[in-house]
Design a protein around this motif. Structure first.
Motif, mmCIF file in Angstrom:
data_model
loop_
_atom_site.group_PDB
_atom_site.id
_atom_site.type_symbol
_atom_site.label_atom_id
_atom_site.label_comp_id
_atom_site.label_asym_id
_atom_site.label_seq_id
_atom_site.Cartn_x
_atom_site.Cartn_y
_atom_site.Cartn_z
ATOM 1 N N GLU B 56 -12.117 -17.590 -24.277
ATOM 2 C CA GLU B 56 -10.673 -17.522 -24.367
ATOM 3 C C GLU B 56 -10.264 -16.058 -24.507
ATOM 4 O OE1 GLU B 56 -9.937 -21.747 -26.776
ATOM 5 O OE2 GLU B 56 -9.367 -19.836 -27.689
ATOM 6 N N LYS B 63 -2.393 -16.938 -23.080
ATOM 7 C CA LYS B 63 -3.757 -17.236 -23.507
ATOM 8 C C LYS B 63 -4.471 -17.937 -22.365
ATOM 9 C CE LYS B 63 -6.370 -19.899 -26.948
ATOM 10 N NZ LYS B 63 -6.232 -20.769 -28.141
ATOM 11 N N THR B 65 -7.970 -19.792 -20.895
ATOM 12 C CA THR B 65 -9.174 -20.504 -21.295
ATOM 13 C C THR B 65 -9.962 -20.915 -20.055
ATOM 14 O OG1 THR B 65 -8.044 -22.644 -21.335
ATOM 15 C CG2 THR B 65 -8.048 -21.366 -23.380
ATOM 16 N N SER B 71 -9.518 -23.472 -15.264
ATOM 17 C CA SER B 71 -9.004 -22.510 -16.227
ATOM 18 C C SER B 71 -7.532 -22.833 -16.461
ATOM 19 C CB SER B 71 -9.157 -21.083 -15.693
ATOM 20 O OG SER B 71 -8.611 -20.149 -16.605
#
Lengths: 116, 110
Positions: B56, B63, B65, B71
């Motif tokens: 992350e 943000k 991930t 993703s």
């Protein structure tokens, strides 16, 4: 990260003419790439510009149409030859510093080309 | 064939309304999943690179991930200045250049 500049930033050209786009990087980089972004589309790789040797072209792109030079580790040019309206796109230079296996890739501001 | 698919194509949010953008990829031997922001008439601006599942990264309200197949770019309490097209790209084990998705165009209204 590398600072990349492109010239010209935009141009309007007539059918059948050629345009050379310059890409300058503020530091030496191993890999330089040229991408095309057609209106409303994502980025498509045209070729990898290799220093001291011929560029490596992707499927669908040929050297006669898109000749590329890479005279040193900070500079490259892309020429769009014998242009047609279908060549109207944003052309983007990108660099990869190539210092390790996991490299980040950065892009220049692009050249917006319109062919009439 | 290596492929990157982004969804949705367009997303409209109210200021402060959090959401997520998806990037699905089929790439042999992923060697980096990249997120970029692109404003109209400009080149893509680098945001993040993710290298392995579970990783992350954060930057301001964003943000990113990564899992083995996709993703996500999470946007928390977005502001109008977050309006842009967000591009996802992947690099496979053999390649050096990036394979791009078509992008998600985000519009945030106040």
């Amino acid at each position: 990260s590398a600072v990349i500049s492109q010239k010209p930033s935009r141009d309007i050209c007539q059918r059948g003419t050629s345009l050379t786009i310059q890409c300058q990087v503020d530091s030496q980089v191993t890999m330089m790439f040229w991408y095309r972004q057609q209106p409303g589309q994502s980025l498509t790789l045209i070729a990898t510009a290799n220093q001291g040797s011929e560029a490596t072209y992707e499927s669908g792109f040929v050297i006669d149409k898109f000749p590329i030079s890479r005279p040193n580790l900070t500079f490259s040019t892309l020429t769009v030859s014998n242009m047609s309206p279908e060549d109207s796109s944003i052309y983007l230079c990108s660099v990869d510093d190539g210092t390790n296996y996991y490299n980040e890739q950065f892009f220049g501001p692009g050249t917006r080309l319109t062919v009439l | 064939e290596d492929q990157v698919t982004q969804s949705p194509e367009a997303l409209r949010l109210q200021e402060g309304e959090s959401s997520s953008l998806n990037c699905s990829y089929t790439v042999s031997g992923l060697r980096g999943l990249f997120w970029y922001r692109q404003d109209p008439g400009k080149g893509p601006e680098f945001l993040f690179t993710l290298y392995s599942a579970g990783e992350e990264k954060e930057k301001e309200r964003l943000k990113a991930t990564l899992t083995k197949k996709e993703s996500f770019l999470h946007i928390t309490a977005p502001k109008p200045e977050d309006s842009a097209t967000y591009l996802c790209a992947a690099r496979d084990q053999a390649g050096t250049a990036l394979i791009f998705g078509k992008g998600t165009t985000l519009s945030v209204s106040s």
